[in-house]
Design a protein around this motif. Structure first.
Motif, PDB file in Angstrom:
ATOM      1  N   VAL A  33    -113.603 -12.601  -7.443  1.00 34.65           N
ATOM      2  CA  VAL A  33    -113.957 -13.566  -8.489  1.00 34.65           C
ATOM      3  C   VAL A  33    -113.888 -14.962  -7.883  1.00 34.65           C
ATOM      4  N   HIS A  34    -114.907 -15.783  -8.169  1.00 34.25           N
ATOM      5  CA  HIS A  34    -114.999 -17.108  -7.565  1.00 34.25           C
ATOM      6  C   HIS A  34    -114.820 -18.215  -8.602  1.00 34.25           C
ATOM      7  N   ASP A  35    -114.577 -19.414  -8.100  1.00 28.99           N
ATOM      8  CA  ASP A  35    -114.364 -20.570  -8.975  1.00 28.99           C
ATOM      9  C   ASP A  35    -115.670 -21.222  -9.397  1.00 28.99           C
ATOM     10  N   HIS A  39    -118.349 -16.747 -13.389  1.00 26.12           N
ATOM     11  CA  HIS A  39    -116.951 -16.297 -13.502  1.00 26.12           C
ATOM     12  C   HIS A  39    -115.945 -17.438 -13.392  1.00 26.12           C
ATOM     13  N   PHE A  43    -111.867 -17.215 -13.636  1.00 24.46           N
ATOM     14  CA  PHE A  43    -111.068 -17.493 -12.436  1.00 24.46           C
ATOM     15  C   PHE A  43    -109.898 -18.422 -12.756  1.00 24.46           C
ATOM     16  N   PHE A  71    -111.130 -18.545  -4.843  1.00 24.12           N
ATOM     17  CA  PHE A  71    -111.490 -17.156  -5.149  1.00 24.12           C
ATOM     18  C   PHE A  71    -110.245 -16.294  -5.314  1.00 24.12           C
TER      19      PHE A  71
END
Length: 422
Positions: A33-35, A39, A43, A71
């Protein structure tokens, strides 16, 4: 089985519990999961609850969670006896061995590249690797299929956040007259390898994949808890017959503790039946295969599954029949022709235009039912598993031929008649 947040919890506690459950469900579905992107908000919650999440995944499932500034990466482990979940191309086709190999070789090619690379340069690096590995066919960039397979592998790394398209078009590269430039995220790249011990000190591939536990009673119990929790949260159904005697005894002793952990951490519902345990994700957040759903493939699997369930019920009512009766694949394929004819106005024309199309649809329907652990396919044929019974529509008596039976007359039946909800 649901978690009552009103008992012993303030409103603030309830909010924290709900946020953590949402994070667990999301991380089980999306291991990276990324910033940025879709998402980003999720995050933020994962970072906020990183310490609790790391403890939960480590203690309950034996998974390692890494949360950094940009992430989060959940390092899952193998679900013993579980169904594999193949990587999909953007056209929803399953990755083949060639594409999996290319993903690994691309990561190897990225190891000593720091900031940016192009598709052409990366392809040449991978081509060199393939010529040096005896078991691997050389990458032939003159062939369209090879360029497509290579780009499919690159696109997966883009989806995972290892690469980010900076300029160009990968489709043009597939066509043979273009290139693309990518930024490389070194931190995400470093988190791609997920294994129990470093490959450099492993005795072989199996040693890399195997979990390692202390050879003590505590270590044995920890292994069994992790296996059961992984199966409950990663697989559609845990059938009791899948467990050995030791695991079955451990499950009996710790059933309330295990299911309390599952419900408390995820907020899902748990159904405990005579044959096994099913975790029902009504939110859909951690479900990677939704069934049934819209589309020809899902509807074909639903109707075929209903037929298998009906036959299985009839055989179970026959006292002279074997407990597990396998249906011949040939007989089932013949029955599928009738099903296809009855449903041709609901299915896509391409899926039902000829025998080859119906063969493909039939095989896809069986694969879907098997992935959901509703059936098993072996050398003897197809066996309906207990959970399939919930999709068996009851026989409907019509007073006369002019009376039409509506959709409301079809209901789901339970996996077994005796239902015990904790």
């Amino acid at each position: 089985m649901t978690l009552d947040l009103s008992r012993g919890h303030t409103q603030a506690d309830a909010i924290v519990i709900e946020q953590r459950q949402q994070c667990v469900r999301f991380m089980l579905r999306h291991v990276i999961v990324h910033d940025r992107g879709a998402h980003a908000e999720q995050f933020k919650l994962i970072r906020r609850h990183a310490a609790w999440l790391s403890e939960f995944f480590g203690d309950q499932l034996g998974y390692r969670l890494v949360v950094e500034r940009t992430f989060a990466r959940l390092h899952k482990r193998v679900v013993s006896g579980g169904s594999p979940r193949p990587v999909l191309t953007r056209g929803n086709s399953h990755f083949d061995r060639r594409r999996y190999a290319l993903v690994c070789l691309i990561l190897a090619g990225l190891e000593d590249i720091e900031a940016q690379t192009t598709l052409a340069d990366l392809a040449e690096r991978v081509k060199l690797y393939t010529t040096e590995i005896p078991e691997c066919d050389a990458l032939d960039l003159d062939r369209y299929g090879e360029r497509q397979a290579f780009v499919d592998a690159v696109r997966v790394l883009v989806d995972w956040g290892v690469l980010r398209l900076a300029d160009g078009d990968d489709s043009a590269f597939v066509g043979g007259d273009g290139d693309a430039l990518y930024d490389i995220d070194g931190r995400v790249k470093s988190q791609m390898l997920s294994c129990s011990i470093p490959p450099s000190i492993a005795s072989g591939p199996n040693d890399i994949d195997d979990d390692h536990y202390a050879d003590t009673d505590a270590g044995v119990n920890r292994r069994m808890r992790h296996r059961l929790m992984r199966h409950l949260l990663e697989e559609p159904v845990l059938y009791f017959e899948e467990l050995d005697e030791r695991e079955a005894a451990y499950l009996t002793r710790t059933l309330h503790s295990l299911l309390s952990s599952v419900v408390g951490a995820t907020g899902v519902e748990v159904e405990v039946r005579k044959e096994g345990i099913a975790v029902v994700d009504t939110s859909g957040q951690m479900t990677d295969i939704t069934f049934p759903t819209a589309g020809t493939q899902s509807h074909a699997a639903l109707v075929l599954g209903e037929k298998i369930a009906r036959w299985s019920q009839e055989w179970r009512r026959d006292e002279t029949a074997s407990e597990t009766v396998a249906i011949s694949v040939g007989d089932l394929r013949s029955e599928f022709d009738l099903i296809a004819h009855e449903n041709k106005r609901y299915w896509s024309k391409t899926a039902n235009k000829d025998n080859a199309s119906r063969d493909k649809l039939f095989e896809g329907a069986l694969s879907l039912l098997e992935a959901l652990k509703l059936i098993s396919v072996n050398s003897e044929g197809v066996v309906g598993l207990p959970a399939l019974a919930r999709f068996a529509a009851p026989e409907v008596q019509r007073p006369d031929d002019d009376v039409q039976v509506g959709a409301d007359s079809v209901r789901e039946s339970p996996m077994i008649e005796e239902l015990a909800l904790l």
